[in-house]
Write a protein that holds these residues in place. Structure first.
Motif, PDB file in Angstrom:
ATOM      1  N   SER A 747       1.258  -1.665  -1.729  1.00 11.51           N
ATOM      2  CA  SER A 747      -0.354  -2.300  -2.019  1.00 11.51           C
ATOM      3  C   SER A 747      -0.250  -3.854  -2.413  1.00 11.51           C
ATOM      4  CB  SER A 747      -1.150  -1.808  -3.362  1.00 11.51           C
ATOM      5  OG  SER A 747      -0.723  -0.718  -2.724  1.00 11.51           O
ATOM      6  N   ASN A 748       0.869  -4.093  -3.098  1.00 10.86           N
ATOM      7  CA  ASN A 748       0.755  -5.728  -2.933  1.00 10.86           C
ATOM      8  C   ASN A 748       1.523  -6.429  -1.564  1.00 10.86           C
ATOM      9  OD1 ASN A 748       2.107  -7.478  -5.546  1.00 10.86           O
ATOM     10  ND2 ASN A 748       3.966  -7.550  -4.545  1.00 10.86           N
ATOM     11  N   LEU A 814       6.041  -9.843  -6.569  1.00  9.52           N
ATOM     12  CA  LEU A 814       6.765  -9.487  -5.576  1.00  9.52           C
ATOM     13  C   LEU A 814       8.243  -9.432  -6.599  1.00  9.52           C
ATOM     14  CD1 LEU A 814       5.446 -12.762  -3.084  1.00  9.52           C
ATOM     15  CD2 LEU A 814       5.922 -10.059  -2.756  1.00  9.52           C
ATOM     16  N   ALA A 815       8.315 -10.419  -7.448  1.00  8.20           N
ATOM     17  CA  ALA A 815       9.439  -9.588  -8.618  1.00  8.20           C
ATOM     18  C   ALA A 815       9.403  -8.572  -9.369  1.00  8.20           C
ATOM     19  CB  ALA A 815       9.021 -10.811  -9.848  1.00  8.20           C
ATOM     20  N   ILE A 816       8.289  -7.618  -9.240  1.00  8.44           N
ATOM     21  CA  ILE A 816       8.079  -6.403  -9.285  1.00  8.44           C
ATOM     22  C   ILE A 816       8.397  -5.338  -8.444  1.00  8.44           C
ATOM     23  CG2 ILE A 816       6.655  -4.202  -9.843  1.00  8.44           C
ATOM     24  CD1 ILE A 816       4.865  -6.347 -11.764  1.00  8.44           C
ATOM     25  N   SER A 817       7.808  -5.768  -6.785  1.00  2.00           N
ATOM     26  CA  SER A 817       8.397  -4.836  -5.354  1.00  2.00           C
ATOM     27  C   SER A 817       9.664  -5.045  -5.619  1.00  2.00           C
ATOM     28  CB  SER A 817       7.660  -5.754  -4.581  1.00  2.00           C
ATOM     29  OG  SER A 817       6.033  -5.526  -4.477  1.00  2.00           O
ATOM     30  N   GLN A 818       9.877  -6.441  -5.338  1.00  2.00           N
ATOM     31  CA  GLN A 818      11.634  -6.443  -5.299  1.00  2.00           C
ATOM     32  C   GLN A 818      12.455  -5.264  -6.440  1.00  2.00           C
ATOM     33  OE1 GLN A 818      14.054  -9.987  -7.116  1.00  2.00           O
ATOM     34  NE2 GLN A 818      14.691 -10.420  -5.015  1.00  2.00           N
ATOM     35  N   ASN A 819      12.424  -5.597  -7.526  1.00  2.00           N
ATOM     36  CA  ASN A 819      13.203  -4.782  -8.963  1.00  2.00           C
ATOM     37  C   ASN A 819      12.639  -2.892  -7.796  1.00  2.00           C
ATOM     38  OD1 ASN A 819      14.451  -5.976 -11.338  1.00  2.00           O
ATOM     39  ND2 ASN A 819      12.526  -6.911 -10.834  1.00  2.00           N
ATOM     40  N   ILE A 820      11.619  -2.961  -7.855  1.00  2.00           N
ATOM     41  CA  ILE A 820      10.872  -1.409  -7.065  1.00  2.00           C
ATOM     42  C   ILE A 820      11.606  -1.234  -6.298  1.00  2.00           C
ATOM     43  CG2 ILE A 820       9.815  -0.168  -6.393  1.00  2.00           C
ATOM     44  CD1 ILE A 820       7.067  -1.178  -7.955  1.00  2.00           C
ATOM     45  N   ILE A 821      12.170  -2.032  -5.249  1.00  2.00           N
ATOM     46  CA  ILE A 821      12.614  -1.516  -4.187  1.00  2.00           C
ATOM     47  C   ILE A 821      14.330  -1.493  -4.133  1.00  2.00           C
ATOM     48  CG2 ILE A 821      13.214  -2.495  -1.229  1.00  2.00           C
ATOM     49  CD1 ILE A 821      10.679  -1.641  -1.553  1.00  2.00           C
TER      50      ILE A 821
END
Length: 995
Positions: A747-748, A814-821
């Motif tokens: 979604s992001n 994108l910082a949150i997305s990177q950590n989640i991935i």
């Protein structure tokens, strides 16, 4: 002539020593007169005595005899001086005692006056309380009357009385005053309630028989009063106690008749509440009151609360009895005893002084203010007078010093006369001393013992025996010295630092084993050589230059330099060079110590890099906060603006629907913003958890397509197409991953693509790439430069879109997305060309689910909440905020469920005990009387299998964990979305729990 200079130096030494002793002794006496003894002066006198003893031991017998006579004469003079000084000190002590007594009496009168003045000020302001409260409520009621009269006058010809009545109530309902305690109420002259701002549910009821807690009829009394006059005050009194037929005022009510609508307006306030506000104002004023030398007023309550302390007003009263300060508690107990037994009085104690942080004797005066149970006091420190006494003491010291100067002059004259006499006596003894000295010197230099038979006097023969013993001991000491030198050499060789010695010609004269190993030669081969024999020419010249400089300046040199060792390693050495001398101060050469500080330098470089990184992070956070302010205000402005428009009566249904849609969109944007902030805080705390469960990829792609297609329509981006691409290959639709976090990342990326794409298409999908699932989002937007591609995954960083208005966002997505991935076991990256578009890729491990697995969505009705029939179920909601309860009530209204409500924890527990039909409990964590954790534990004790769901708006990283530890079965964050609420409830309402 040489002897003359020697005697002069001896006389000067005696004079200086005597003067220092006298000065130190006077300081001790002056200190004892004030009760303070300076122990440093005592140590100084002892040190002077030691110097005299050492002096005697180092002088000739003749000199010692001469000095002894002079010391006796000096002692006589010093004794006379001591007696005079003591008399002056005694007189000074008597004057100091009188000054202290006068000071105490003056200060007692001062503090008593200040306390009585403070109490008179309190009594004066309290005497005005009743008039002030009556004036306040009368003014507000009269204002409300004018507002209602104006509305009626302007609308009576165009609107009906019911419409006018509604306008008046809407205008007066928000009015609050007297710190928010008081409001405006309206009743009809027949006793029906019209406006009760704090009790809406009691409006439009017959209240003629309503009574207060003391049994007073309220509405009936007001109506009877208004039959006599059209306005005025009603005073309510409460009895002091059951035995005394007396009473005190506790409440005032002011009412005024409004004839056009057969109404009357009114308001009330309690004298105690009004006086509580007055107390706050008086405490604020008294906290700034000062007198004398930084004196202040302090106030304690009779039950031990410190309202004013140390000239400051604490944020909330300090409980003295629970403070743990025994001294303070004892002081308060004495203060309370004086207040209760004597009403006022003085008392002495020790208390910490703010200026010095030391406990000093203090005298205070306290007086009891019975009406409010206040103990008002003020005090002074007894030692404040000591500064004046110290000045007088300094004058006395100056006077005594003048005496000492005159005494020194007399002593010098006396010593000169005695010197002449002493020289005549000593001549006879010098001859024998010279003979003994010659024999002694010969014996000491050649280690030959003195023949005692050759010595004339008995005393010298005894000295000869001592000299012979000394020679024998010296020979033994020489042997011990050689051993110590060997030990010192072993110690130097054991030190890992490089140690070497050079002479004044910069030639090596010695080194330790570490330096020899560094050079790669033995010490014997190094001695006698220079730096040019071991190092390159430029290095050797630099070393020689520093050697010449230290030999010239005698100033130690320290430098750091990188060196290449024999094993090829490159190390940083910290070298210190100093000169070393003999006993006469002659320079013998240079000593140097080199330490390997390579590791220290590397750590410092790491610290520097970390500091630069922290400064950059701080700058980014500052920019982030500024952007965050904009991001929060934007949806809030929309919510507030359209909410105010909804209050207009002339809106059409379509306009209301549009405004509600705007409010919903802004609310969702604000919630997404809060979710980002919570996620980044969890990431920083290391508490972002991943929940692996089956996920349907096809349903995820379809849901995203529906959601973001709607978003494109709402943003009027008709030139942008959204295309879902799923390759037809053998990939299981169900895989193990975290569906919520996977949807969050997807979604992001889609949201960013829509934000930065004006026309063209946005394509997204997934495919199998080795052992991973490769997801992608491709757009035809503005693109990202190579420089910006390096920072977009950094927290708080955003690409600067120059020339185009700010597109919003927090810089966290994108910082949150990177950590989640990364937590899911994959990676994320971007490929982009500025002006042509971007492709974001991310991978997660491909873990297919067994073919016969039945997903949770197939097991329950979570996707079809409107089909639920829970008419046979009963649910208890423990919630004190009406809006939160009303939301849940409305959301479940179509399920037929029976809802029970409790506004506090105690009531909720009673319902669970008395009603055995409760199937499920939803409780607010922050509830009055008992917090949510305690309630959950008690419910589980009553019924261990009762489902308990926590409901909280705290949104902290640890909140959910605390709820589960307390026994809750599930957790919902406020505000709960409809689908989430229904999904969670369906898990527990399918079958009734077993009690």
């Amino acid at each position: 002539m040489a002897n003359y200079h020697l005697w002069c130096s001896e006389i000067i030494f005696i004079y200086v020593t005597a003067f220092d002793s006298l000065t130190a002794l006077l300081r001790i006496l002056s200190g004892s007169s004030t009760g303070v003894i300076n122990f440093s002066d005592i140590r100084h006198i002892l040190k002077l005595y030691s110097r005299i003893i050492n002096y005697i031991r180092n002088q000739s017998l003749i000199t010692v005899l001469s000095v002894s006579f002079m010391a006796i004469a000096s002692l006589v003079v010093l004794s006379v001086s001591f007696y005079l000084a003591y008399s002056e000190m005694k007189q000074f002590k008597a004057e100091s005692d009188n000054l202290r007594s006068s000071f105490n009496e003056t200060q007692k009168l001062l503090i008593k006056s200040e306390v009585e003045r403070a109490i008179k000020y309190i009594e004066y302001n309290r005497s005005l309380s009743q008039e002030n409260i009556k004036r306040s409520i009368k003014q507000r009621v009269d204002e409300a009357y004018e507002i209602a009269n104006n509305i009626y006058t302007e609308n009576k010809s165009i609107k009906s009385n019911s419409e006018i009545a509604k306008m008046v109530k809407d205008a007066l309902r928000p009015i609050r005053f007297n710190q928010g305690r008081a409001d405006i109420f309206i009743y009809t002259c027949d006793g029906y309630s019209v406006l009760l701002p704090r009790s809406h549910k009691f409006e439009n009821r017959n209240s003629i028989n309503f009574r207060d807690s003391l049994g007073n009829y309220l509405v009936r009394n007001e109506i009877e009063f208004l039959k006599q006059v059209d306005r005025g005050f009603l005073t309510y009194r409460a009895p002091i106690n059951e035995n005394i037929q007396d009473s005190v005022v506790y409440k005032f009510t002011y009412v005024r008749k409004f004839a056009p609508l057969n109404w009357y307006f009114g308001s009330k306030d309690y004298l105690k509440d009004f006086e509580d506000d007055l107390k706050e104002d008086l405490l604020e004023w008294l906290s700034h009151l000062r007198y004398g030398n930084a004196g202040y007023i302090f106030i304690n309550t009779l039950d031990g609360k410190a309202l004013l302390s140390n000239g400051d007003r604490p944020a909330k009263p300090v409980d003295i009895l629970q403070s743990g300060d025994k001294n303070w508690i004892d002081i308060f107990q004495n203060c309370r005893r004086i207040a209760l037994d004597e009403n006022d009085g003085f008392y002495e104690y020790k208390f910490i002084k703010l200026a010095s942080n030391d406990f000093e004797p203090k005298v205070s005066y306290v007086k009891y203010f019975k009406e409010w149970n206040w103990i008002v006091g003020a005090g002074y420190y007894k030692n404040d007078i000591e500064n004046d006494i110290l000045l007088k003491q300094n004058d006395l010291k100056a006077k005594i010093f003048s005496w000492a100067i005159r005494l020194v002059v007399l002593l010098v004259l006396f010593l000169l006369l005695f010197y002449i006499f002493a020289r005549l006596v000593s001549g006879r003894l010098l001859l024998e001393f010279s003979r003994f000295t010659a024999n002694f010197r010969k014996a000491s230099l050649e280690s030959i013992l003195i023949e005692k038979e050759m010595v004339s006097f008995k005393e010298f023969r005894e000295l000869s025996e001592s000299v012979n013993s000394t020679i024998l001991e010296r020979d033994a000491a020489r042997i011990a010295l050689e051993k110590e030198q060997a030990l010192l050499r072993s110690l130097i060789d054991s030190i890992p630092d490089f140690i070497f010695f050079k002479d004044t010609n910069s030639k090596y004269v010695g080194c330790n084993k570490a330096f020899a190993s560094y050079i790669g030669m033995k010490e014997t081969d190094i001695i006698g050589k220079t730096d040019f024999d071991f190092f390159q020419k430029d290095s050797a010249e630099r070393y020689l230059k520093s050697d010449l400089k230290i030999l010239e300046d005698h100033i130690p040199i320290r430098n750091e330099e990188w060196n290449v060792f024999s094993d090829g390693s490159r190390r940083l050495l910290d070298t210190v060079k100093v000169i070393y001398t003999d006993n006469k101060g002659q320079v013998l050469g240079i000593m140097a110590i080199s330490r390997d500080i390579t590791e220290k330098e590397e750590i410092q470089m790491q610290f520097k890099a970390a500091k630069e990184k922290a400064e950059e992070s701080d700058r980014l956070k500052t920019a982030f906060l500024a952007n965050m302010s904009h991001e929060i205000r934007t949806p809030m402005n929309s919510i507030i603006g359209f909410s105010s428009l909804l209050s207009e009566d002339s809106l059409s249904a379509e306009e209301k629907t549009e405004y509600i849609q705007h409010i919903n969109n802004s609310g969702e944007a604000l919630l997404n913003l809060i979710d980002d902030i919570i996620d980044i805080s969890k990431i920083e705390a290391g508490q972002l958890n991943i929940s692996i469960e089956p996920c349907n990829l096809k349903e995820l792609v379809n849901e995203l397509f529906v959601s973001f297609s709607d978003q494109l329509n709402r943003k009027l981006k008709t030139d942008v197409k959204l295309i879902a691409e799923v390759e037809q290959h053998d990939i299981s639709e169900l895989v193990y991953t975290d569906p919520f976090r996977l949807r969050q990342v997807y979604s992001n990326l889609l949201g960013n693509a829509i934000k930065f794409t004006v026309k063209g298409a946005i394509r997204y999908g997934y495919k199998l790439d080795g052992g991973n699932l490769l997801f992608y989002v491709k757009d035809t937007g503005i693109g990202i430069s190579e420089a910006d591609q390096k920072v977009i995954f950094t927290r708080f960083r955003q690409v600067i879109d120059s020339g185009i208005r700010h597109r919003g966002g927090t810089g966290l997505g994108l910082a949150i997305s990177q950590n989640i991935i990364e937590l899911l076991g994959g990676s994320i990256w971007v490929e982009s060309v500025l002006g042509e578009g971007s492709i974001f890729y991310f991978t997660v491990p491909y873990k297919p689910v067994e073919p016969n697995y039945l997903s949770p969505k197939q097991k329950n009705h979570a996707d079809f909440p409107l089909l639920f029939d829970w008419s046979s179920k009963t649910m208890l909601i423990i919630e004190d905020i009406d809006s939160h309860f009303n939301y849940i009530y409305t959301a479940l209204s179509r399920t037929g469920i029976n809802l029970l409500r409790a506004k506090d924890g105690v009531t909720g527990l009673n319902i669970c005990k008395e009603n055995g039909q409760v199937d499920l409990v939803i409780l607010d964590v922050n509830i009055p009387k008992m917090n949510g954790y305690e309630i959950a534990r008690e419910i589980k004790k009553l019924s261990p299998k009762m489902p308990v769901i926590a409901h909280s708006n705290r949104l902290t990283a640890n909140e959910e964990k605390l709820c589960f530890q307390a026994g809750c079965d599930d957790y919902i964050a406020k505000p709960a979305k409809f689908n989430i609420l229904m999904n969670i409830l369906s898990r527990y309402l399918e079958t009734k729990h077993q009690k």
